[in-house]
Enzyme design. Structure first.
Site, PDB file in Angstrom:
ATOM      1  N   LYS A 111      45.818  28.808 105.572  1.00 29.20           N
ATOM      2  CA  LYS A 111      45.736  29.635 106.772  1.00 29.20           C
ATOM      3  C   LYS A 111      45.450  31.096 106.465  1.00 29.20           C
ATOM      4  O   LYS A 111      44.878  31.800 107.287  1.00 29.20           O
ATOM      5  CB  LYS A 111      47.033  29.536 107.589  1.00 29.20           C
ATOM      6  N   LYS A 194      41.304  17.197 108.843  1.00 30.68           N
ATOM      7  CA  LYS A 194      42.353  16.798 109.794  1.00 30.68           C
ATOM      8  C   LYS A 194      41.931  17.117 111.233  1.00 30.68           C
ATOM      9  O   LYS A 194      41.320  18.160 111.475  1.00 30.68           O
ATOM     10  CB  LYS A 194      43.603  17.607 109.423  1.00 30.68           C
ATOM     11  N   LYS A 197      43.891  21.439 116.478  1.00 23.12           N
ATOM     12  CA  LYS A 197      43.683  22.235 117.687  1.00 23.12           C
ATOM     13  C   LYS A 197      42.700  23.368 117.432  1.00 23.12           C
ATOM     14  O   LYS A 197      42.068  23.859 118.352  1.00 23.12           O
ATOM     15  CB  LYS A 197      44.996  22.908 118.091  1.00 23.12           C
TER      16      LYS A 197
HETATM   17  P1  AMP Z   1      50.870  21.274 115.258  1.00 22.82           P
HETATM   18  O1  AMP Z   1      49.745  20.945 116.181  1.00 22.82           O
HETATM   19  O2  AMP Z   1      50.394  21.813 113.950  1.00 22.82           O
HETATM   20  O3  AMP Z   1      51.955  22.109 115.894  1.00 22.82           O
HETATM   21  O4  AMP Z   1      51.560  19.874 114.888  1.00 22.82           O
HETATM   22  C1  AMP Z   1      52.547  19.249 115.657  1.00 22.82           C
HETATM   23  C2  AMP Z   1      52.915  17.883 115.126  1.00 22.82           C
HETATM   24  O5  AMP Z   1      51.766  17.021 115.155  1.00 22.82           O
HETATM   25  C3  AMP Z   1      53.386  17.881 113.662  1.00 22.82           C
HETATM   26  O6  AMP Z   1      54.397  16.924 113.487  1.00 22.82           O
HETATM   27  C4  AMP Z   1      52.145  17.505 112.896  1.00 22.82           C
HETATM   28  O7  AMP Z   1      52.438  16.905 111.662  1.00 22.82           O
HETATM   29  C5  AMP Z   1      51.482  16.519 113.849  1.00 22.82           C
HETATM   30  N1  AMP Z   1      50.020  16.525 113.668  1.00 22.82           N
HETATM   31  C6  AMP Z   1      49.170  17.564 113.870  1.00 22.82           C
HETATM   32  N2  AMP Z   1      47.890  17.218 113.595  1.00 22.82           N
HETATM   33  C7  AMP Z   1      47.938  15.917 113.206  1.00 22.82           C
HETATM   34  C8  AMP Z   1      46.948  14.969 112.781  1.00 22.82           C
HETATM   35  N3  AMP Z   1      45.654  15.293 112.716  1.00 22.82           N
HETATM   36  N4  AMP Z   1      47.357  13.713 112.455  1.00 22.82           N
HETATM   37  C9  AMP Z   1      48.667  13.356 112.532  1.00 22.82           C
HETATM   38  N5  AMP Z   1      49.647  14.208 112.906  1.00 22.82           N
HETATM   39  C10 AMP Z   1      49.297  15.461 113.237  1.00 22.82           C
END
Ligand code: AMP
Ligand code: TRP
Length: 329
Positions: A111, A194, A197
Site C-alpha cells: 500500500k 486479488k 474495492k
Molecule cells: P477489506 O475489503 O480489505 O476491508 O476486507 C474485508 C474482508 O474481506 C477481510 O476479511 C478480507 O480478508 C476479505 N476479502 C477482501 N477481498 C477478498 C478477496 N478478494 N477474496 C477473499 N476475501 C477477501
C-alpha cells in the site's frame, strides 16, 4: 465463551470477495458464537477519504452485513470509531510492538508503494490497531479472508507480548478462521490479482449492489484463457478458470472437485452461463434487501446504536482492567 470479532473497511462497494471470503462465514458462525462485527472506519482513514462518502459508506456497509444474513438481533454491528477503546488500546499495544514485526507486513509494503517516506504513520501501525480491535473484546476467533492472515499472526504475537510484559494471561490468543474455497477471490480481469474495492476497473469485481444485468455482463466479459476443450482446475496454468470454479463451488455450497465434475465436458462459455445463473440467483436477494435497508437509514442507525451500546460495555470493562495492569492511576 467463544466470541468472534471481524470487520470490513467501509470504503466503497462491498464485492463478491468480501462476501465469499468473509461475511458469508460470519453468517455461518453466528449461531455458535457471540458476535461482534464492526465497520472499520478508523482503518479506512489510513488512506484519504472524503468525509461525506465515508459516512455514507458506513451505513451502506452495515446494510450489506444485514442483507448478507448477519442477524442484528444477535450480533453487535457498530462503527469502530464510536468506541474509544480501539484507539486507546492500540496506543498501549504499540508500546509493546517491536518495529521489526511491523517491517515484515506485506500489506504496508504494497500500500505504501515506492514513496515510503510520505506514507502516513497510521498505514504502518494499521496492524496494531487491528490487534487492538480483536483483543479489546477478548475475541477467541477471527473469520477473515486469506489476505488478513499475516495481520492475525501479528495480533497473536502482540497479545502474547502484552501478557508476558505484565505477567498475566489477560488476553486470550485469538484463532484465525479462514474457511472454504473462496478465501482469495481473484479479479475477473486478471486471475493473478486479488478482487479488490480499489481496482480501477469495475469489471474486475462483482459489487453487492450490482443489478442482475450487470452481474451477467461482468461474468460474460470475465477473462477466459486460451486453453481449448473442457474446463479444468489448474491454479497455475489456468488461474481465471480456477477462480471462476472457486466462485461457483462456494456459491453453490459444493467442493471444488464437485464443481469440476459438474462441468465435465463443458466449454468455458457454457460454464460461464451456469455461473452467471447461479450468481444471479444467490446475489439478487442480497441486492434487493440492501436496497430496502438503505431506504430506511433510521433503522440502520438504530442497529448501530444498539451495537455500540453492546460492544461498548465489554470494551469499557477491558480498558479498565488494562489500565490497572499497566499501572495507570
Ligand atoms: P477489506 O475489503 O480489505 O476491508 O476486507 C474485508 C474482508 O474481506 C477481510 O476479511 C478480507 O480478508 C476479505 N476479502 C477482501 N477481498 C477478498 C478477496 N478478494 N477474496 C477473499 N476475501 C477477501
Ligand atoms: N484489516 C481488515 C481488512 O482490511 C479489516 C479489519 C480491521 C479487521 N480490524 C479487524 C478484520 C479486526 C478482522 C478483525 O480486511
Amino acid at each position: 465463551m467463544n466470541r468472534i470479532l471481524s470487520g470490513v473497511q467501509p470504503t466503497g462497494n462491498l464485492h463478491l470477495g468480501n462476501y465469499l471470503g468473509a461475511i458469508r462465514n460470519w453468517v455461518s458462525m453466528q449461531d455458535s458464537y457471540e458476535c461482534l462485527f464492526m465497520l472499520a472506519d478508523l482503518h479506512a482513514i489510513t488512506v484519504p477519504q472524503e468525509p461525506a462518502a465515508l459516512r455514507k459508506s458506513v451505513r451502506e456497509t452495515a446494510a450489506a452485513y444485514i442483507a448478507c444474513g448477519v442477524n442484528p438481533e444477535k450480533a453487535a454491528i457498530f462503527p469502530q470509531s464510536a468506541i474509544s477503546g480501539h484507539a486507546e488500546l492500540a496506543w498501549i499495544l504499540s508500546c509493546h510492538t517491536p518495529l521489526g514485526w511491523l517491517n515484515r507486513m506485506t500489506q504496508f509494503k504494497e500500500k505504501s508503494g515506492k514513496n515510503k517516506e510520505n506514507a502516513p504513520l497510521g498505514l504502518y501501525s494499521y496492524p496494531v490497531l487491528m490487534a487492538a480491535d480483536i483483543i479489546l473484546y477478548k475475541a477467541t476467533h477471527v473469520p477473515v479472508g486469506e489476505d488478513q492472515k499475516q495481520h492475525l499472526e501479528l495480533c497473536r504475537d502482540i497479545a502474547g507480548a502484552f501478557n508476558r510484559a505484565y505477567k498475566t494471561e489477560f488476553f486470550p490468543i485469538p484463532e484465525p478462521v479462514i474457511l472454504g474455497a473462496a478465501t482469495r477471490i481473484m479479479s475477473l480481469r486478471d486471475g493473478t490479482k486479488k478482487m479488490s474495492k480499489s481496482d480501477e476497473s469495475d469489471y474486475s469485481r462483482i459489487n453487492l449492489t450490482d443489478d442482475t444485468d450487470t452481474i451477467a455482463l461482468k461474468f460474460r466479459k470475465a477473462k477466459s484463457d486460451m486453453v481449448e476443450g473442457p474446463i479444468t482446475y489448474d491454479e497455475t496454468a489456468r488461474p481465471e478458470a480456477a477462480n471462476l470454479l472457486n466462485i461457483y463451488a462456494t456459491l453453490k455450497g459444493i467442493t471444488r472437485e464437485q464443481a469440476v465434475a459438474e462441468q465435465d465436458g463443458k466449454n468455458f462459455s457454457a460454464f460461464k452461463q451456469s455461473l452467471t445463473d447461479l450468481a444471479v440467483e444467490k446475489l439478487a436477494p442480497i441486492t434487493a434487501r440492501m436496497r430496502e435497508l438503505l431506504a430506511t437509514p433510521d433503522y440502520i442507525d438504530q442497529v448501530l446504536a444498539k451495537g455500540v451500546a453492546k460492544a461498548g460495555g465489554t470494551a469499557t470493562q477491558t480498558m479498565r482492567e488494562v489500565k490497572d495492569l499497566v499501572g495507570f492511576l
